[in-house]
Design a protein around this motif. Structure first.
Motif, short mmCIF file in Angstrom:
data_model
loop_
_atom_site.label_atom_id
_atom_site.label_comp_id
_atom_site.label_asym_id
_atom_site.label_seq_id
_atom_site.Cartn_x
_atom_site.Cartn_y
_atom_site.Cartn_z
N CYS A 1 -25.24 -45.74 36.24
CA CYS A 1 -25.15 -47.22 36.30
C CYS A 1 -26.23 -47.70 37.28
O CYS A 1 -27.14 -48.83 36.77
CB CYS A 1 -23.97 -47.72 36.92
SG CYS A 1 -22.41 -47.56 36.06
N HIS B 1 -29.36 -48.35 35.35
CA HIS B 1 -29.25 -49.39 34.55
C HIS B 1 -29.12 -50.67 35.01
O HIS B 1 -29.06 -51.79 34.58
CB HIS B 1 -27.93 -49.04 33.37
CG HIS B 1 -28.10 -48.15 32.50
ND1 HIS B 1 -29.11 -47.66 31.86
CD2 HIS B 1 -27.19 -47.41 32.00
CE1 HIS B 1 -28.82 -46.76 31.11
NE2 HIS B 1 -27.63 -46.45 31.34
N LYS C 1 -20.53 -43.80 28.46
CA LYS C 1 -20.93 -43.00 27.08
C LYS C 1 -22.01 -41.87 27.01
O LYS C 1 -21.67 -40.95 26.76
CB LYS C 1 -21.33 -43.95 25.69
CG LYS C 1 -20.13 -44.85 25.33
CD LYS C 1 -20.55 -45.72 24.25
CE LYS C 1 -19.43 -46.42 23.68
NZ LYS C 1 -19.63 -47.98 23.49
N GLN C 2 -22.81 -42.38 27.94
CA GLN C 2 -23.91 -41.25 28.24
C GLN C 2 -23.43 -40.11 29.07
O GLN C 2 -23.65 -38.81 28.55
CB GLN C 2 -25.01 -41.98 29.39
CG GLN C 2 -26.37 -41.51 29.08
CD GLN C 2 -27.41 -42.30 29.77
OE1 GLN C 2 -27.35 -43.73 29.69
NE2 GLN C 2 -28.24 -42.01 30.55
N ASP D 1 -21.07 -54.21 29.66
CA ASP D 1 -22.16 -53.57 28.91
C ASP D 1 -22.80 -52.21 29.53
O ASP D 1 -22.84 -51.46 28.97
CB ASP D 1 -23.16 -54.63 28.50
CG ASP D 1 -22.62 -55.66 27.72
OD1 ASP D 1 -21.61 -55.29 27.08
OD2 ASP D 1 -23.48 -56.83 27.36
N LYS D 2 -23.12 -52.44 30.91
CA LYS D 2 -23.92 -51.56 31.60
C LYS D 2 -23.09 -50.31 31.85
O LYS D 2 -23.50 -49.16 31.68
CB LYS D 2 -24.73 -51.97 32.52
CG LYS D 2 -25.78 -53.08 32.53
CD LYS D 2 -26.64 -53.41 33.59
CE LYS D 2 -27.82 -54.12 33.26
NZ LYS D 2 -28.31 -54.94 34.29
N ASP E 1 -20.27 -49.52 30.20
CA ASP E 1 -20.11 -48.91 28.74
C ASP E 1 -21.11 -47.76 28.51
O ASP E 1 -20.81 -46.86 28.00
CB ASP E 1 -19.82 -49.90 27.88
CG ASP E 1 -19.29 -49.31 26.55
OD1 ASP E 1 -18.68 -48.46 26.40
OD2 ASP E 1 -19.75 -49.92 25.41
N ARG E 2 -22.37 -48.36 28.58
CA ARG E 2 -23.46 -47.39 28.58
C ARG E 2 -23.39 -46.35 29.35
O ARG E 2 -23.75 -45.11 28.75
CB ARG E 2 -24.82 -48.12 28.46
CG ARG E 2 -25.40 -48.57 27.16
CD ARG E 2 -26.78 -49.17 27.49
NE ARG E 2 -27.09 -50.36 28.28
CZ ARG E 2 -28.20 -50.50 28.82
NH1 ARG E 2 -29.13 -49.56 28.70
NH2 ARG E 2 -28.36 -51.69 29.54
#
Ligand SMILES: *Cc1c(COP(=O)(O)O)cnc(C)c1O
Length: 455
Positions: A409, A412, A448-449, A441-442, A444-445
């Protein structure tokens, strides 16, 4: 972004500053984030990178990092009277006004306030008050403090003893007489086939049994956060406070609400005890009390404890306790401004307005097969990572999953906090819908990563 040169901010931070509660391997690998200033809910580092701080600093910067009204209140009071104490029969006018205000906005019809510089000191002060007044009342053995596992109450010797986290064993804490009951986290601690109501009843029975075993006349107080914060954002099981309060009342044991995080709006009401509908005997406050613009804590005693304290003090004509900066006039002026801003100028309204979107965002991310549970109240929430959702099996500790998520995070441009295997979100009250979307959004990315790497 990391700068490895010997005179970089990162290297200079390492050389002369200790880190509190910091995962050192992450620092080793990534370097310190040295921040210079903030803009609304964002902070900016020495390289100019912006981060949305989804943790409001440490739960406290609820008005964001550059609120003009807060800075103005501070500057005006520095010009008027930049510092004083509250000893020897003197105190500043700001201190008088803040105490009036705190009692007015508290759930108590009347009460009294004692000031400290932090939440930890406020909990220490509360315990000294109880020990003092129990002695004055001829009950010197009434000293034990009951709290819960995962409860967080601070880091000074007494407040760390109240804190129910295993890391305190490295200090040889808790002190004797600080007892930790089960954490009322139904999802994690409920037994197979046990309903939430049965779980709550079991928590109440444990309290009864503990009081019977220890003796009610050895117990000074039960201290609890309405929602556990630093223990992982854990709301109580359904009906918890309604089940335990009558037991405490029956045995004359004060119920103290540690509102250091919940206080001033975080759960959608001024106080967490209002959200959970119970009346405590005292409140501990700090963090959002000054919107993080000054270090300050407060013990607010309700009518009965205030009267008993007055009587105990009258007996020896003094309460021999206080900090040099207790009731600091600049801190009090800032707190007065912060309370107005939160309760009367729209910040609490914004907490309520944002909560449905916040909860929906958490619920959506909890669809991820590696998120076992989302939980929260108002604008505090957590997502707990699991290796296996059905069995609630955590990831192996050495994978440091929550640290990896938080670090990703950070890459990002989002700051959120790893806590055990959970990720904690407690955004400032000034967030907009767009910033809320950016946060999810951040995250979530990042989820997943990291799950793609470890699952
Ligand atoms: C942060 C916190 C404290 C300790 O406050 P400090 O100002 O860090 O000493 C105490 N209780 C709760 C519930 C907290 O979240």
């Amino acid at each position: 972004m990391r700068d490895d040169s010997p005179n970089s901010w990162e290297a200079r931070a390492d050389r002369n500053s200790f880190y509190g509660f910091t995962d050192l391997p992450s620092i080793e690998a990534r370097g310190t984030v040295v921040v210079t200033h903030g803009e609304g809910p964002y902070v900016v580092d020495v390289h100019g990178k912006r981060y949305l701080d989804a943790n409001s600093g440490l739960w406290n910067m609820v008005a964001g990092f550059d609120h003009p009204a807060m800075a103005e209140a501070a500057k005006a009071q520095y010009d008027r009277f930049p510092g004083y104490h509250a000893f020897f029969g003197r105190m500043s006018d700001q201190t008088v006004m803040l105490s009036e205000k705190l009692v007015e906005v508290s759930p108590f019809e009347r009460g009294k306030v004692f000031y400290t510089n932090s939440g930890s000191e406020a909990n220490d002060t509360l315990v000294k008050m109880l020990w003092f007044l129990n002695r004055a009342e001829g009950k010197p053995e009434r000293t034990k403090i009951l709290t819960r596992i995962n409860g967080y109450h601070g880091v000074t010797v007494v407040s760390a003893s109240m804190t129910g986290k295993p890391y305190n064993s490295v200090f040889g804490l808790p002190l004797p007489g600080f007892l930790h009951l089960t954490c009322p986290h139904y999802w994690r601690n409920g037994e197979d086939g046990e309903t939430e109501a049965e779980f709550t009843a079991r928590m109440a029975r444990e309290l009864e049994d503990t009081i019977a075993r220890e003796g009610a006349d050895t117990i000074a107080a039960f201290v609890a956060e309405p929602v556990m914060g630093a223990g992982g954002v854990i709301p109580p099981s359904e009906g918890y406070f309604q089940a335990i309060q009558p037991i405490l009342q029956k045995h004359g044991i004060p119920l103290v609400s540690d509102e250091v995080i919940c206080g001033f709006g975080r759960t959608g009401n001024a106080w967490g005890c209002q959200t959970y509908d119970f009346m405590p005997d005292a409140i501990i406050s700090s963090k959002a009390l000054t919107a993080g613009y000054f270090p300050m804590g407060a013990v607010i005693l309700g009518p009965e404890l205030a009267d008993r304290m007055d009587a105990a003090v009258a007996e020896i004509e003094e309460f021999p306790h206080g900090f040099t900066a207790s009731g600091h006039p600049v801190g009090c002026a800032i707190a007065l401004r912060a309370i107005d801003l939160v309760l009367n100028e729209g910040l609490l309204d914004n907490v309520r307005a944002l909560t449905p979107r916040f909860e929906a965002g958490l619920a959506e991310l909890a669809q991820n097969p590696n998120i076992g549970e989302w939980r929260g109240k108002g604008l505090m929430g957590a997502l707990e990572a699991v290796k296996d959702k059905a069995t609630k099996t955590p990831f192996p500790g050495d994978l440091s999953v929550s640290e990896r998520i938080a670090n990703t995070c950070t890459d990002h441009g989002l700051i959120c906090r790893p806590l055990g295997q959970s990720i904690v979100l407690c955004p400032p009250f000034i967030m907009t819908d767009a910033q809320m979307d950016e946060m999810f959004d951040k995250l979530d990315r990042a989820l997943k990563q990291v799950f793609a790497e470890v699952a």
